[in-house]
Design a protein around this motif. Sequence first.
Motif, PDB file in Angstrom:
ATOM      1  N   SER A 217       0.855  -1.191   0.000  1.00 51.59           N
ATOM      2  CA  SER A 217       0.000   0.000   0.000  1.00 51.59           C
ATOM      3  C   SER A 217       0.890   1.239   0.000  1.00 51.59           C
ATOM      4  O   SER A 217       2.019   1.182   0.509  1.00 51.59           O
ATOM      5  N   PRO A 218       0.423   2.339  -0.617  1.00 48.66           N
ATOM      6  CA  PRO A 218      -0.863   2.509  -1.297  1.00 48.66           C
ATOM      7  C   PRO A 218      -0.869   1.821  -2.656  1.00 48.66           C
ATOM      8  O   PRO A 218       0.185   1.410  -3.162  1.00 48.66           O
ATOM      9  N   ALA A 219      -2.058   1.741  -3.251  1.00 49.80           N
ATOM     10  CA  ALA A 219      -2.187   1.108  -4.558  1.00 49.80           C
ATOM     11  C   ALA A 219      -1.647   2.026  -5.652  1.00 49.80           C
ATOM     12  O   ALA A 219      -1.540   3.248  -5.479  1.00 49.80           O
ATOM     13  N   LYS A 223      -4.718   8.456  -5.372  1.00 48.17           N
ATOM     14  CA  LYS A 223      -4.609   9.867  -5.017  1.00 48.17           C
ATOM     15  C   LYS A 223      -4.506   9.950  -3.501  1.00 48.17           C
ATOM     16  O   LYS A 223      -5.365   9.415  -2.792  1.00 48.17           O
ATOM     17  N   VAL A 224      -3.468  10.598  -3.012  1.00 49.79           N
ATOM     18  CA  VAL A 224      -3.200  10.620  -1.571  1.00 49.79           C
ATOM     19  C   VAL A 224      -3.064  12.056  -1.091  1.00 49.79           C
ATOM     20  O   VAL A 224      -2.751  12.967  -1.868  1.00 49.79           O
ATOM     21  N   ALA A 225      -3.288  12.230   0.204  1.00 50.57           N
ATOM     22  CA  ALA A 225      -3.135  13.540   0.846  1.00 50.57           C
ATOM     23  C   ALA A 225      -2.898  13.321   2.325  1.00 50.57           C
ATOM     24  O   ALA A 225      -3.180  12.242   2.861  1.00 50.57           O
ATOM     25  N   GLY A 226      -2.330  14.333   2.983  1.00 54.39           N
ATOM     26  CA  GLY A 226      -2.071  14.227   4.418  1.00 54.39           C
ATOM     27  C   GLY A 226      -0.998  13.192   4.708  1.00 54.39           C
ATOM     28  O   GLY A 226      -0.060  12.999   3.936  1.00 54.39           O
ATOM     29  N   THR A 227      -1.120  12.486   5.841  1.00 54.80           N
ATOM     30  CA  THR A 227      -0.161  11.454   6.228  1.00 54.80           C
ATOM     31  C   THR A 227      -0.607  10.106   5.675  1.00 54.80           C
ATOM     32  O   THR A 227      -1.719   9.648   5.948  1.00 54.80           O
ATOM     33  N   VAL A 228       0.273   9.469   4.897  1.00 57.96           N
ATOM     34  CA  VAL A 228      -0.043   8.225   4.207  1.00 57.96           C
ATOM     35  C   VAL A 228       0.829   7.105   4.783  1.00 57.96           C
ATOM     36  O   VAL A 228       2.027   7.295   4.998  1.00 57.96           O
ATOM     37  N   SER A 229       0.243   5.933   5.019  1.00 63.00           N
ATOM     38  CA  SER A 229       0.989   4.763   5.474  1.00 63.00           C
ATOM     39  C   SER A 229       1.460   3.983   4.253  1.00 63.00           C
ATOM     40  O   SER A 229       0.657   3.574   3.418  1.00 63.00           O
ATOM     41  N   ILE A 230       2.800   3.798   4.153  1.00 62.56           N
ATOM     42  CA  ILE A 230       3.384   2.994   3.085  1.00 62.56           C
ATOM     43  C   ILE A 230       3.808   1.669   3.698  1.00 62.56           C
ATOM     44  O   ILE A 230       4.563   1.640   4.679  1.00 62.56           O
ATOM     45  N   SER A 231       3.333   0.544   3.150  1.00 57.97           N
ATOM     46  CA  SER A 231       3.614  -0.777   3.704  1.00 57.97           C
ATOM     47  C   SER A 231       4.262  -1.658   2.645  1.00 57.97           C
ATOM     48  O   SER A 231       4.045  -1.476   1.439  1.00 57.97           O
ATOM     49  N   SER A 263       5.311   6.112   7.816  1.00 57.33           N
ATOM     50  CA  SER A 263       4.322   7.177   7.623  1.00 57.33           C
ATOM     51  C   SER A 263       4.953   8.287   6.798  1.00 57.33           C
ATOM     52  O   SER A 263       6.024   8.795   7.136  1.00 57.33           O
ATOM     53  N   TRP A 264       4.263   8.661   5.712  1.00 58.22           N
ATOM     54  CA  TRP A 264       4.757   9.700   4.789  1.00 58.22           C
ATOM     55  C   TRP A 264       3.846  10.911   4.888  1.00 58.22           C
ATOM     56  O   TRP A 264       2.663  10.829   4.547  1.00 58.22           O
ATOM     57  N   ASN A 265       4.377  12.024   5.354  1.00 57.84           N
ATOM     58  CA  ASN A 265       3.616  13.266   5.452  1.00 57.84           C
ATOM     59  C   ASN A 265       3.663  13.978   4.107  1.00 57.84           C
ATOM     60  O   ASN A 265       4.616  14.694   3.794  1.00 57.84           O
ATOM     61  N   THR A 266       2.631  13.800   3.302  1.00 64.13           N
ATOM     62  CA  THR A 266       2.630  14.388   1.959  1.00 64.13           C
ATOM     63  C   THR A 266       2.450  15.904   1.982  1.00 64.13           C
ATOM     64  O   THR A 266       2.684  16.559   0.970  1.00 64.13           O
ATOM     65  N   ALA A 267       2.051  16.456   3.148  1.00 67.20           N
ATOM     66  CA  ALA A 267       1.905  17.913   3.227  1.00 67.20           C
ATOM     67  C   ALA A 267       3.257  18.612   3.146  1.00 67.20           C
ATOM     68  O   ALA A 267       3.327  19.818   2.910  1.00 67.20           O
TER      69      ALA A 267
END
Length: 490
Positions: A217-219, A223-231, A263-267
């Motif tokens: 994840s993510p797929a 489309k992502v925003a904010g804090t995203v979990s990358i696994s 955790s990736w902070n896309t902001a």
Amino acid sequence: METREEMGKRRVTVPAIFMFALSVMVLLLTWKAECHAVTVSLQWGASSGATGYKVYYQTDSSSAPFSGAAPVDVANQTSTAITGLDPAHAYYFAVTAYNATGESAYSNVVSIPELTSPVASITFPANNASVNGTVAVTAVANDNVGVTRVEFYVNGVLQGTDTSTPYTYGWNTSSLAAGAYTMTAKAYDAAGNVGESTAVVVSVVNDTTAPTVSLTSPAGNAKVAGTVSISASASDNIGVSKVEFYANGSLLSASNVVPYSCSWNTASVANGNYTLLAKAYDSAGNVGQSGAVTVTVGNIVPDTTAPVVGSFTMPSTSASLTVPITALGASDAVGVAGYLVTESATLPPATASGWSASAPASFTFSGAGAKSACAWAKDAAGNVSAGLSRSVTITLPDTTAPIVTITSPADNSVVKGNKTVFAAASDNVKVTKVEFYVNGVLKLTSGSSPFKYSWNTRTVANGICSLMAKAYDAAGTVTQSSTVNVTVKN
């Protein structure tokens, strides 16, 4: 009673017959583990003229005079055994001879070292561990006095020595055949005592297989925003040591804990497309890389920039309170949401009444005269621009006639001699002049208030006379007062 220092001084003054150097030999050294003590047997040669001997000893120092336990008087024996000594200390011994005339100086000093062995243990790698590449073999060691060095052995063969903590040895297993190897460590102290660790058995594995890793994840195309979990999921034939996460080639984070994620902070990055991937490592240094996953970052960016009013044009003069706006334009980083024109130069709030979605075509002032208008613009976030000011002079056409009345003398009154005629006049703009008439003939023009005419009634015949006034304004509009009839009686 004499002190030992005084005895030492006295011994050096005895007759020369007792100034001998005794040969002292340690003949027997016995360690009794059951009572944690050491027994030392001493023997020396007889001294001519001596009637007895004393044995002096102390710990950890060979300096005389001896300050340890009281001397042991062994009478005329030339040997003795000292028991109950602490193996954790070094001991120093000397003998003196004595007779009725005094005591000799010390013999030569003999010593035994402290007998406590250091304790050592291997802390890495663990017993039954699998290793490859260069392994940092680590040991801990301690001693009652101090450890001087630690030796590392593999299968009984010395491999390396370290003299300071942390005690380590870099064991390169790359050229070794796969299989089991026995590791031990030996610790030494300054007295030569040796302590050996418990053996640690490890398996050397020649690992050339890279781990496999994939992002879960993510797929892709998300489309992502904010804090995203990358696994990610990762596996290896021996074991995964860590997993790293990257965005557009920049390292985001590393993890050695399952499940592997960050955790990736896309902001913190600009909106747009980003390529994500993961790398997995094993302890042999083999690296596996996942396939790339593309995502689109689309964070809402707060709008804090106010619009700018670039143009605002209206005539500098006007004959009407409603003045046309010939140009009004503004720009904004996102978009202009409203326009407002005010007579006040005070910044209006975005919630004030009067805002319009498009630029107004005209503006109505509150009155005539020298006026100023300010144009404003706002955006959807509520940011309001600075005002752009323009000046207009408004002169309205005068269509209202003045009002004028003769206030004195009164109608049907009797006058004689010199009589002042007063008139009251007013206008919506200004009265420019008032004319006074007697029997239809202009007698005087007054240009300022109070409007009055000094009338000499003797210039007319006695009888009835008519008085009248006319008022004018700047537009040329004229108004005539009512006629006042008076009787002249001179």
